[in-house]
Design a protein around this motif. Structure first.
Motif, short mmCIF file in Angstrom:
data_model
loop_
_atom_site.label_atom_id
_atom_site.label_comp_id
_atom_site.label_asym_id
_atom_site.label_seq_id
_atom_site.Cartn_x
_atom_site.Cartn_y
_atom_site.Cartn_z
N GLY A 61 -27.69 27.14 12.35
CA GLY A 61 -27.61 26.07 13.33
C GLY A 61 -26.18 25.77 13.73
N ALA A 62 -25.28 25.74 12.74
CA ALA A 62 -23.86 25.51 13.02
C ALA A 62 -23.30 26.62 13.90
CB ALA A 62 -23.09 25.41 11.71
N LEU A 63 -23.68 27.86 13.62
CA LEU A 63 -23.17 28.99 14.39
C LEU A 63 -23.72 29.00 15.81
CD1 LEU A 63 -21.58 31.72 14.36
CD2 LEU A 63 -23.75 32.81 13.72
N LEU A 64 -24.99 28.62 15.97
CA LEU A 64 -25.69 28.83 17.24
C LEU A 64 -25.86 27.58 18.08
CD1 LEU A 64 -28.55 31.19 15.94
CD2 LEU A 64 -26.46 31.86 17.13
N HIS A 65 -25.45 26.40 17.61
CA HIS A 65 -25.80 25.18 18.34
C HIS A 65 -25.25 25.16 19.77
CE1 HIS A 65 -21.73 23.97 17.21
NE2 HIS A 65 -21.83 22.92 18.01
N ASP A 66 -24.12 25.80 20.00
CA ASP A 66 -23.54 25.83 21.35
C ASP A 66 -23.58 27.23 21.97
OD1 ASP A 66 -23.02 23.16 21.65
OD2 ASP A 66 -20.92 23.28 21.04
N ARG A 69 -19.78 25.49 34.08
CA ARG A 69 -19.42 25.27 35.47
C ARG A 69 -18.40 24.14 35.53
NH1 ARG A 69 -21.74 21.13 38.62
NH2 ARG A 69 -23.25 19.81 37.50
N VAL A 70 -17.66 24.09 36.59
CA VAL A 70 -16.66 23.04 36.79
C VAL A 70 -17.08 22.20 37.98
CG1 VAL A 70 -14.24 22.49 37.23
CG2 VAL A 70 -14.84 24.49 35.84
N ALA A 71 -17.30 20.88 37.75
CA ALA A 71 -17.59 19.92 38.81
C ALA A 71 -16.46 18.88 38.76
CB ALA A 71 -18.96 19.30 38.60
N GLU A 72 -16.83 17.60 38.61
CA GLU A 72 -15.77 16.60 38.41
C GLU A 72 -15.10 16.80 37.06
OE1 GLU A 72 -19.23 14.88 36.24
OE2 GLU A 72 -18.92 16.13 38.02
N ARG A 73 -15.79 17.50 36.15
CA ARG A 73 -15.23 17.96 34.88
C ARG A 73 -16.01 19.20 34.48
NH1 ARG A 73 -18.67 17.07 30.69
NH2 ARG A 73 -20.14 15.33 30.77
N ILE A 74 -15.60 19.82 33.39
CA ILE A 74 -16.35 20.98 32.89
C ILE A 74 -17.73 20.52 32.44
CG2 ILE A 74 -16.47 22.73 31.06
CD1 ILE A 74 -13.38 22.73 31.09
N ARG A 75 -18.75 21.23 32.85
CA ARG A 75 -20.13 20.89 32.47
C ARG A 75 -20.87 22.13 31.95
NH1 ARG A 75 -21.92 16.07 33.22
NH2 ARG A 75 -20.82 14.59 34.58
N PHE A 76 -21.90 21.83 31.14
CA PHE A 76 -22.76 22.90 30.59
C PHE A 76 -24.21 22.49 30.78
CE2 PHE A 76 -18.83 22.95 28.05
CZ PHE A 76 -18.42 24.26 28.23
N ASP A 77 -24.62 22.30 32.04
CA ASP A 77 -25.97 21.84 32.32
C ASP A 77 -27.00 22.84 31.80
OD1 ASP A 77 -24.79 19.72 33.66
OD2 ASP A 77 -24.80 20.78 35.59
N GLY A 78 -27.93 22.33 31.02
CA GLY A 78 -28.99 23.20 30.48
C GLY A 78 -28.57 24.04 29.31
N HIS A 79 -27.43 23.74 28.68
CA HIS A 79 -26.97 24.62 27.60
C HIS A 79 -27.86 24.53 26.37
CE1 HIS A 79 -24.90 21.30 25.35
NE2 HIS A 79 -24.91 22.16 24.35
N VAL A 80 -28.53 23.40 26.19
CA VAL A 80 -29.43 23.28 25.04
C VAL A 80 -30.61 24.23 25.20
CG1 VAL A 80 -31.06 21.76 23.87
CG2 VAL A 80 -28.74 20.94 24.40
N HIS A 89 -29.71 18.93 18.90
CA HIS A 89 -28.39 18.53 18.44
C HIS A 89 -27.69 17.56 19.39
CE1 HIS A 89 -26.68 21.69 21.14
NE2 HIS A 89 -25.52 21.03 21.00
N MET A 90 -28.10 17.52 20.66
CA MET A 90 -27.48 16.59 21.61
C MET A 90 -28.18 15.23 21.66
SD MET A 90 -24.83 18.03 22.94
CE MET A 90 -24.51 17.07 24.43
N ARG A 91 -29.28 15.06 20.97
CA ARG A 91 -30.04 13.82 21.07
C ARG A 91 -29.37 12.66 20.33
NH1 ARG A 91 -36.16 14.37 19.66
NH2 ARG A 91 -36.13 12.30 20.66
N GLU A 125 -26.76 16.49 9.26
CA GLU A 125 -25.54 17.15 8.79
C GLU A 125 -24.92 17.99 9.90
OE1 GLU A 125 -22.45 18.56 6.16
OE2 GLU A 125 -23.61 16.72 6.50
N LEU A 126 -25.73 18.64 10.72
CA LEU A 126 -25.17 19.40 11.84
C LEU A 126 -24.46 18.46 12.80
CD1 LEU A 126 -24.77 21.94 13.53
CD2 LEU A 126 -27.06 21.62 14.48
N HIS A 127 -25.04 17.29 13.05
CA HIS A 127 -24.39 16.31 13.92
C HIS A 127 -23.04 15.87 13.34
CE1 HIS A 127 -23.72 12.95 16.58
NE2 HIS A 127 -23.70 12.11 15.56
N ARG A 128 -23.02 15.62 12.04
CA ARG A 128 -21.76 15.20 11.40
C ARG A 128 -20.69 16.29 11.57
NH1 ARG A 128 -18.78 15.36 6.62
NH2 ARG A 128 -20.02 17.13 5.87
N LEU A 129 -21.07 17.53 11.30
CA LEU A 129 -20.13 18.64 11.43
C LEU A 129 -19.67 18.80 12.88
CD1 LEU A 129 -21.94 21.27 9.17
CD2 LEU A 129 -19.92 19.93 8.58
#
Length: 436
Positions: free
Chosen positions: A267-272, A280-291, A322-324, A350-354
């Motif tokens: 999970g730590a290796l693959l969460h992102d 993508r870059v909009a008003e800032r860097i975004r990762f829409d739908g990355h989950v 992990h984003m919830r 624990e994944l959230h803490r890390l």
């Protein structure tokens, strides 16, 4: 009888029968480093059939290779006859072996010098034919003999070199590492199960960050996990990720893993893992739908490595949820309770803490969740249902897809404390889902 005591007894019995017998391999390495060995292996000049005569309760596990297992209670020791290996034709096993009477011949066929040490337990004398003890002191992983030959014999040794270096905090000797870099593509010929097991050990035995840095530097990462290699150079919004790109962030998580289960480590290796493909870059860097993309990629990776269904399910859940944690302060009580009762929720927490400690460093939501877990006893997180499908049928409702919505509505109200009895639950159903 404990494994070490059994090994001592086994060696003593072989000595009394007139044979040489030594501890060999990783257990000697660990003893010399002051670590507790997980297993004890014995090497001897006694032929396999003689070993089985001396130990009537033993059994052969590798007749072709002269390996016998000696049992005593819950413990066991593998006893192998000295041997030299003939040609390797499949990148895994020798086509034939020759039993030897010289301990040196047995050592010269092994993978790395630190694993080529033998020890006489009765005298604590160490037999070192390959300068393994000096490499232990220097902190070096060095192939025995020609590294090109060693890696062509058994391709999994490419990964084992990385694992030993990472776990022990050692450096891979330059000629050995250069051979890995030249021959890293051989790893593609190794079975998925053997690769998976080595990767899990790199992730969980200690030194996971260094292990993945070495996988990257050697070329093995691109061969085995191109989805992880794709993280390099993928920038993140600095207001949330001051540490750097997705690769750096992931390495920081791996660096913080302590005695993690295989699923938490994956999970730590693959969460992102979904971020490179959704950048993508909009008003800032975004990762829409990355989950969602991450769940898809994690499934493919674990399926490719032939992981168990149970492990795949948990790792995909870790990625999916992990984003919830950022929404916890605003969650309805029913939503929060369902979240907190996810299977193996401790791994999610624990994944959230890390994740936090490897980025912005804020732990407010982590601490809030811990507070809620203390507030809610288990019977409040998953109470006994007030209304069942049978109750709905008795009320005159026809079984169908609407049943799940009805039961979910009742459970929502129950979890939020708005109802507390079967009668109140049925009244809610009648009001919210009138019968035709």
């Amino acid at each position: 009888m404990e494994a070490e005591a059994l090994a001592r007894a086994t060696i003593g019995t072989l000595h009394k029968a007139g044979y040489q017998a030594y501890l060999v391999g990783g257990c000697v390495r660990d003893l010399l480093l002051g670590h507790a060995p997980k297993d004890f292996d014995v090497s001897t000049d006694a032929p396999p059939d003689r070993i089985m005569q001396i130990f009537p309760n033993s059994g052969q596990v590798g007749a072709h290779f002269g390996v016998v297992v000696v049992h005593a209670g819950a413990s066991h020791v593998e006893v192998a006859t000295f041997r030299s290996d003939r040609d390797y034709t499949d990148g895994r096993r020798p086509s034939s072996v020759r039993f030897e009477t010289d301990a040196r011949e047995d050592v010269l066929r092994r993978d790395f010098t630190v694993n080529g040490l033998m020890m006489d337990l009765e005298s604590d004398r160490v037999l070192d034919f390959v300068e393994g003890r000096a490499d232990l002191e220097r902190g070096l992983i060095r192939a025995i003999g020609d590294p090109e030959v060693r890696f062509r014999e058994d391709h999994l040794r490419l990964l084992r070199a990385v694992r030993f270096a990472a776990r022990l905090g050692f450096t891979i000797e330059p000629a050995t590492f250069a051979a890995i870099q030249r021959h890293h593509r051989l790893i593609e010929k190794v079975s998925a199960e053997r690769v998976r097991d080595e990767l899990v050990r790199i992730l969980t035995e200690g030194g996971a960050r260094r292990g993945f840095e070495l996988l990257d530097e050697s070329g093995l990462l691109q061969d085995l996990l191109p989805e992880i290699a794709a993280m390099k150079g993928v920038e993140q919004p600095p207001e949330f990720h001051p540490e750097g790109d997705v690769w750096v962030h992931t390495l920081l998580l791996l660096d913080k893993l302590k005695e993690a289960s295989p699923t938490l480590a994956w999970g730590a290796l693959l969460h992102d893992v979904g971020k490179p493909g959704t950048f993508r870059v909009a008003e800032r860097i975004r990762f829409d739908g990355h989950v969602e993309e991450g769940v898809r990629l994690a499934h493919g990776i674990l399926q490719r490595l032939r992981s168990s269904h149970e492990d795949m399910e948990q790792v995909e859940a870790l990625v999916a949820h992990h984003m919830r944690f950022k929404d916890v302060p605003r969650m309805r009580q029913s939503t929060l309770k369902r979240f907190l009762r996810l299977p193996k929720f401790g791994e999610h927490l624990e994944l959230h803490r890390l994740d936090c400690l490897s980025s912005h460093g804020r732990l407010e939501n982590y601490e809030l969740v811990q507070q809620k877990l203390r507030e809610f006893p288990a019977e409040q997180l998953k109470p006994k249902p007030l209304v069942t499908g049978a109750d709905l049928i008795a009320e005159g409702y026809t079984p169908g897809p609407a049943f799940s919505k009805m039961l979910a509505a009742v459970e929502d109200a129950q979890l939020e404390g708005r109802i507390g009895s079967r009668e109140e639950g049925l009244a809610l159903v009648r009001e919210a889902f009138p019968r035709p």
